[in-house]
Design a protein around this motif. Structure first.
Motif, short mmCIF file in Angstrom:
data_model
loop_
_atom_site.label_atom_id
_atom_site.label_comp_id
_atom_site.label_asym_id
_atom_site.label_seq_id
_atom_site.Cartn_x
_atom_site.Cartn_y
_atom_site.Cartn_z
N LEU A 115 1.81 -4.95 -2.09
CA LEU A 115 1.40 -3.56 -1.93
C LEU A 115 1.17 -2.88 -3.28
CD1 LEU A 115 3.71 -2.42 1.01
CD2 LEU A 115 1.27 -2.95 1.09
N ILE A 116 2.02 -3.15 -4.24
CA ILE A 116 1.87 -2.53 -5.56
C ILE A 116 0.63 -3.06 -6.26
CG2 ILE A 116 2.88 -2.39 -7.88
CD1 ILE A 116 5.64 -2.32 -6.46
N ARG A 117 0.37 -4.34 -6.13
CA ARG A 117 -0.79 -4.93 -6.79
C ARG A 117 -2.11 -4.45 -6.20
NH1 ARG A 117 -0.18 -11.24 -8.53
NH2 ARG A 117 1.76 -11.11 -9.69
N ILE A 118 -2.18 -4.33 -4.89
CA ILE A 118 -3.46 -3.95 -4.28
C ILE A 118 -3.63 -2.44 -4.23
CG2 ILE A 118 -3.53 -6.05 -2.89
CD1 ILE A 118 -2.76 -4.40 -0.46
N GLY A 119 -2.55 -1.69 -4.34
CA GLY A 119 -2.64 -0.23 -4.31
C GLY A 119 -2.79 0.34 -5.70
N SER A 120 -2.84 1.64 -5.77
CA SER A 120 -2.92 2.29 -7.08
C SER A 120 -1.50 2.56 -7.58
CB SER A 120 -3.73 3.58 -6.99
OG SER A 120 -3.23 4.41 -5.96
N LEU A 121 -0.80 3.52 -6.96
CA LEU A 121 0.62 3.78 -7.23
C LEU A 121 0.93 3.97 -8.71
CD1 LEU A 121 2.16 1.15 -4.75
CD2 LEU A 121 1.94 3.61 -4.39
N LYS A 142 -4.47 -1.38 -14.09
CA LYS A 142 -5.07 -2.71 -14.14
C LYS A 142 -6.35 -2.70 -14.97
CE LYS A 142 -4.55 -2.79 -9.60
NZ LYS A 142 -4.59 -3.18 -8.17
#
Length: 230
Positions: free
Chosen positions: A26-32, A36
């Motif tokens: 979830l952290i990798r695919i989201g912005s939060l 990146k």
């Protein structure tokens, strides 16, 4: 008895999923608030897992020769062992950031243990630089359920390009060409200046340096920045 073992195994898998794997995905695919890419017209070159007494000084020589500033996500225990390398990084204008005190996955750290990894690494860096530590990247890009809360005082930076350069075979075959394709403004490149971590090849950074030298020579007109400049 067998049913209890099966139930226990299922519960363990669910715990791993909820505590480690799901937060990472979830952290990798989201912005939060995770970076990146940079919002600039420049490229940020970053390095993980050092400092290494053999390869990091060679890397610093190469960066200085090409007038390029980079960012280093360092392992705290190695900072304590090689403080003179960290001092040189700082003196030459590079950004020094937190990996962990030991190269250990957040998946197997409790919130308390994770906080300790961050605090000890920050302290080791500050003893060398007397400067605030602003950035953090967890080993392997692994997060757990409490990672964002525990690390909220830092800016978490991942990558737009990862090359697998911790393996000698990649350094020999393919790394140079992959780097040549990594020229889009705003890119954050992830390379490794140490091959002593689990799954890495000890001699791999030597091949990375050869490919990086070609890349920097071919991109002399391109703008490279340290993370402090994003």
């Amino acid at each position: 008895m067998i049913k209890l073992v099966i139930i226990g195994f299922i519960l363990l898998l669910m715990l791993i999923l909820v505590y480690a794997i799901l937060p990472t995905v979830l952290i990798r695919i989201g912005s939060l608030g995770i970076s990146k890419r940079t919002e600039t017209d420049a490229i940020a070159i970053t390095f993980d897992d050092g400092p290494n007494p053999e390869y990091t000084p060679q890397l610093l020589d190469l960066l200085k020769k090409n007038d390029v500033k980079a960012s280093f996500f360092v392992v705290g225990a190695k900072v304590k062992k090689y403080p003179e390398i960290i001092k040189r990084m700082n003196e030459e204008g590079h950004t020094i950031a937190i990996h962990h005190y030991e190269h250990i996955s957040s998946w197997i750290l409790s919130p308390f243990q994770l906080k300790k990894q961050l605090r000890m690494t920050e302290q080791a860096i500050m003893e060398c630089t007397n400067e605030k530590v602003m950035f953090y990247r967890p080993p392997w890009g692994h997060f757990n359920l409490f990672s964002l809360l525990v690390s909220k005082r830092y800016k978490i930076v991942l990558w737009s390009h990862i090359f697998g350069d911790w393996k000698e075979a990649k350094g020999k075959h393919g790394l140079t060409e992959q780097l040549r394709q990594a020229t889009k403004p705003g890119s954050i490149l992830l390379l490794h200046d140490c091959g002593e971590t689990f799954g890495a090849d000890k001699s791999a950074p030597g091949y990375m340096l050869k490919s990086l030298e070609i890349y920097l020579q071919e991109n002399k007109g391109r703008k490279f920045i340290t993370l402090k400049d994003i």
